[in-house]
Design a protein around this motif. Structure first.
Motif, mmCIF file in Angstrom:
data_model
loop_
_atom_site.group_PDB
_atom_site.id
_atom_site.type_symbol
_atom_site.label_atom_id
_atom_site.label_comp_id
_atom_site.label_asym_id
_atom_site.label_seq_id
_atom_site.Cartn_x
_atom_site.Cartn_y
_atom_site.Cartn_z
ATOM 1 N N TRP A 126 0.816 -1.226 0.000
ATOM 2 C CA TRP A 126 0.000 0.000 0.000
ATOM 3 C C TRP A 126 0.848 1.276 0.000
ATOM 4 N N ASP A 178 -1.925 -5.051 -1.944
ATOM 5 C CA ASP A 178 -3.041 -4.281 -1.378
ATOM 6 C C ASP A 178 -4.001 -3.843 -2.492
ATOM 7 N N ASP A 179 -4.785 -2.859 -2.239
ATOM 8 C CA ASP A 179 -5.833 -2.345 -3.127
ATOM 9 C C ASP A 179 -5.287 -2.044 -4.537
ATOM 10 N N TRP A 233 -5.359 -8.193 -0.808
ATOM 11 C CA TRP A 233 -6.336 -7.277 -0.196
ATOM 12 C C TRP A 233 -7.711 -7.505 -0.817
ATOM 13 N N ARG A 254 -16.080 7.404 0.958
ATOM 14 C CA ARG A 254 -14.923 7.002 0.145
ATOM 15 C C ARG A 254 -15.383 6.458 -1.217
ATOM 16 N N LYS A 285 -6.232 -9.666 3.431
ATOM 17 C CA LYS A 285 -6.435 -8.451 4.219
ATOM 18 C C LYS A 285 -7.856 -7.987 3.921
ATOM 19 N N ASP A 304 -10.617 -5.550 4.190
ATOM 20 C CA ASP A 304 -10.796 -4.138 4.487
ATOM 21 C C ASP A 304 -12.288 -3.768 4.493
ATOM 22 N N ASN A 343 -14.135 0.145 4.281
ATOM 23 C CA ASN A 343 -13.796 1.565 4.382
ATOM 24 C C ASN A 343 -14.974 2.533 4.453
ATOM 25 N N CYS A 375 -9.234 -5.526 8.781
ATOM 26 C CA CYS A 375 -8.828 -4.134 8.608
ATOM 27 C C CYS A 375 -10.098 -3.373 8.278
ATOM 28 N N SER A 378 -10.475 0.561 7.439
ATOM 29 C CA SER A 378 -9.850 1.895 7.433
ATOM 30 C C SER A 378 -8.836 1.959 8.563
ATOM 31 N N GLY A 379 -8.103 0.914 8.767
ATOM 32 C CA GLY A 379 -7.252 0.836 9.951
ATOM 33 C C GLY A 379 -8.060 0.209 11.069
ATOM 34 N N TRP A 421 -5.518 -4.769 11.663
ATOM 35 C CA TRP A 421 -4.709 -3.621 11.287
ATOM 36 C C TRP A 421 -5.168 -2.497 12.199
ATOM 37 N N ASP A 434 -4.395 3.095 10.181
ATOM 38 C CA ASP A 434 -3.725 3.486 8.936
ATOM 39 C C ASP A 434 -2.543 4.398 9.210
#
Ligand code: DGJ
Length: 741
Positions: free
Chosen positions: A330, A360-361, A408, A440, A474, A476, A478, A524, A526-527, A543, A546
């Motif tokens: 990332w 990652d993304d 991710w 987002r 991972k 996520d 968000n 995870c 957004s962290g 996670w 961030d």
């Protein structure tokens, strides 16, 4: 030997009249639950009310509770009930509130029976208590689990409707704990994106303090469902009586701390009733998540260690697995990569000595390529122009280099600009006629809908089937849930959305775990948006933020590891200046801090100097040699970053106390007059330890290579050279085998 944790003391039997029936029941009983050091005592009154009598250090003989009197006049409605309901004799925030089938809004629970569940492990004792409304056939089944070695007790309930038609639940707490002390100092963990888990202590006054989430998804980003409560005086690390607790739920939650006029503090936690009226048809039931409590007379340190042991033994998915060190793409590449760049990052991860590469993304979407956060989310096909040879080529390449490969995903979400959103608008959370909000640039999928649950499972299944070399996901998430609405849920049950969403999420996780028991999953959001004991049943790590700046991470990880053990906290070395804070820190400081959790790197190795590469290789090698102490050992915090002149220090000590690793950090310049003193509690005072300074070619601590007694290290302590801003030190302590001397 089987231990007896729960028993009843029958004082006498009386015949009395209740709920219109003649009952023969004991007049007074004690329900007694215990762990190695704790007792939880409930007493049953003559009218079948179950009251809460005690939670604290062990009282082996609870019989005085049968005679105990409070000397005050009976204040009807202020008893310490085990599970207080709205109506009847309760004026406090109810654990349960119901509109019954006949419109009656009162519930008054009476004890019916209890039993000890046998056949469980020697370490766990389960007690089940049955309550019923005095008038109507509405039942509550409370489960109390006591974990002997870990000194942890959990509570949850099942609410069952046996009335003629539907009842409506308005409050449905998991657990309720009324306790008594002189004063109460409550520490909670709050913050925001990139500054999660900031610890703050408040002295409670009469009234109610609440922490909660109404965000549905990123429920722990701003407040975590956990607390540390110091009794009588402010929290300290090594002494003092402390209750710590947490709720194992990844949806909206609420924790209430209600202090009444008798100085009784009632701690209550569960799924948040906010906008969540729950309809139970005849015969249906609602099961609540577990509320977890521990008690320690050894301050915050003792409470944390209890929770860590319990989480490692009973919650965290495959807690005993070794967590691989990794390079995450990332912050090193963001959305801007191609196959060549990724292969080079895999090469670099390998030559640094890392054990996994995580893409990652940005790897998916073709019609709407995922080149930024605007498009592609939901279209889980490999982006052909960025990665023409497919993920498998990358996993094969990594595996040849003996590197694991991670990927991710953000399966709960969809960009408006995606094939998925256009094909299945009915899967998007929202209410027709109202604006569908993006956060987002994305919508939330409706996980209450089994079709969506299947879609997500199949998506992950397809990814893992077509690239069997993937060993880490991972996961996520968000955005949070807002303007909720479901095309799947019946019109009258839209308020079930919040609870059913989380149940849907868990259902997907269960299916994944059944088929892929060995895959490592990082939660995870957004962290640190999903850091709770609910999700940890399915995931090996979280996670935590961030924000990868070590200066911020000191506070974030300090707070996180108050409750959750170090092995779950992904902790990465990133570039300097830091991308979130612009703060500049030396590589050693970044590594030393990242090594206090599950070490990873998240930068572009190509941009590192040869000196930094050399330092990193050594640090990664060193970490692998001490990782077991950090993952499995006991955490002894030494200096809190909140009140020690810009110093932070902690240690992990192996369970047999033969090895320990001590970390010290200076993050504020204090002149030359203050030097930190690290007293190394937790070591064996009767053994000798050799100290070796790690992560440096030129040791700065005068004691490097010397042998010290445990007594010296605990009582006198050590004074590492931490003078300037961003000085840091890592010390390995190894017990000296006296037989060889
Ligand atoms: C938020 C995560 O917390 C980051 O680590 C990263 O994965 C981005 N999302 C990717 O969009």
């Amino acid at each position: 030997m089987k231990r007896l944790y729960t028993y009843i003391i029958v004082l006498c039997c009386l015949s009395f009249k209740m709920a219109g029936q003649e009952n023969t029941a004991p007049a007074k009983e004690i329900i007694f639950t215990e762990t190695k050091d704790l007792s939880l005592i409930m007493t049953l009154t003559k009218d079948s009310t179950l009251e809460f009598s005690y939670f604290g250090l062990k009282i082996t003989d609870p019989s005085p509770f049968l005679k105990k009197t409070s000397y005050r006049r009976v204040d009807y409605g202020t008893e310490k009930l085990v599970y207080p309901a709205a109506g009847g004799r309760n004026f406090k925030e109810p654990a349960l509130s119901i509109t019954h089938a006949n419109g009656d809004i009162n519930t008054d629970l009476m004890y019916i029976s209890h039993k000890r569940v046998t056949g469980m492990s020697d370490n766990v004792q389960q007690t089940e208590i049955v309550f019923r409304d005095r008038k109507l056939p509405l039942y509550v089944y409370m489960t109390i689990r006591a974990f002997w070695k870990e000194n942890v007790i959990t509570q949850s309930v099942k609410i069952k409707n046996d009335e003629d038609t539907t009842v409506v639940l308005h409050n449905f707490s998991s657990g309720y704990l009324p306790i008594k002390a002189q004063k109460y100092f409550l520490s909670t963990f709050s913050g925001a994106w990139a500054k999660e888990m900031t610890m703050e202590e408040t002295q409670l006054t009469q009234g109610m303090k609440t922490i909660q989430s109404r965000k549905g998804v990123r429920t722990t980003l701003t407040e975590n469902p956990s607390f540390v409560l110091s009794l009588d005086k402010p929290l300290s690390e090594n002494e003092g009586h402390v209750i710590a607790g947490a709720l194992a739920w990844s949806g909206n939650y609420i924790l209430n701390f209600e202090l009444d006029e008798f100085q009784i503090l009632s701690i209550q936690g569960g799924m948040n009733p906010y906008s969540s009226e729950y309809f139970l048809k005849k015969g249906e039931e609602l099961i609540t998540p577990e509320m977890i409590f521990t008690y320690s007379s050894c301050g915050a340190g003792g409470a944390s260690r209890n929770l860590h042991d319990w989480a490692r033994n009973y919650v965290i998915y495959n807690a005993r697995d070794i967590r691989p060190t990794l390079l995450n793409s990332w912050e090193g590449a963001y959305f801007n990569f191609n196959e060549k760049k990724l292969l080079k990052m895999i090469d670099d991860a390998h030559s640094l000595g890392l054990e996994m590469f995580v893409l990652d993304d940005g790897w998916f979407g073709n019609k709407y390529p995922r080149n930024d956060s605007n498009a592609g989310l939901g279209d889980w096909q490999v982006n052909k122009s960025k990665i023409p040879s497919g993920i498998e080529k990358l996993t094969d390449y990594a595996l040849k280099k003996k590197l694991k490969f991670g990927l991710w995903i953000e399966p709960e979400m969809v960009n408006p600009q995606s094939e998925l959103a256009m094909k299945h608008p009915e899967w998007i959370t929202g209410t027709q006629g109202r604006p569908f909000t993006t956060i987002r640039n994305q919508y939330l999928l409706d996980l209450t809908n089994p079709e969506v649950q299947n879609f997500i499972f199949n998506t992950i299944d397809n990814i893992l089937k077509s690239s069997p070399g993937i060993s880490y996901l991972k996961w996520d998430a968000n955005r949070h849930a807002e303007s909720v609405g479901s095309t799947y849920l019946p019109e009258k049950e839209q308020s079930h959305f919040w609870i059913k969403y989380t149940q849907g999420l868990y259902h997907i996780y269960e299916n994944i775990r059944e088929k892929y028991p060995n895959i490592i999953i990082q939660s995870c959001s957004s962290g640190g948006g999903r850091v709770d004991f609910g999700i940890m049943k399915y995931t090996q790590e979280v996670w935590v933020s961030d924000n990868t700046d070590p200066r911020s991470r000191i506070f974030i990880q300090y707070g996180t590891n108050m409750i959750y053990p170090a092995l779950v906290s992904g902790s990465h070395v990133s570039a300097s200046p830091n991308h979130q804070t612009n703060n500049q820190t030396p590589l050693k400081f970044r590594f030393d801090l990242a090594m206090t959790g599950r070490l990873g790197m998240e930068l572009q190795p190509e941009n590192m100097s040869s000196e930094d590469i050399k330092f990193s290789k050594n640090a990664i090698l060193t970490y692998k040699q001490i990782r077991d102490i950090i993952m499995e050992g006991d955490l002894y915090r030494i200096l809190s970053p909140y009140n020690n002149h810009g110093y932070y220090a902690l240690s992990y000590i192996s369970k047999n106390k033969k090895r320990a690793v001590v970390f010290g950090f200076c993050f504020e310049f204090q002149g030359r007059t203050i030097t930190p003193l690290l007293q190394l509690n937790g070591l064996n005072p009767y053994k000798n330890y050799k100290i070796t300074e790690l992560n440096t070619e030129q040791p700065t601590f005068w004691g490097d290579g010397l042998i010290f007694s445990g007594q010296y290290l605990i009582n006198e302590g050590i004074n590492p050279k931490l003078q300037k801003c961003y000085d840091s030190i890592v010390l390995l302590l190894e017990e000296i085998d006296e037989t060889n001397n």
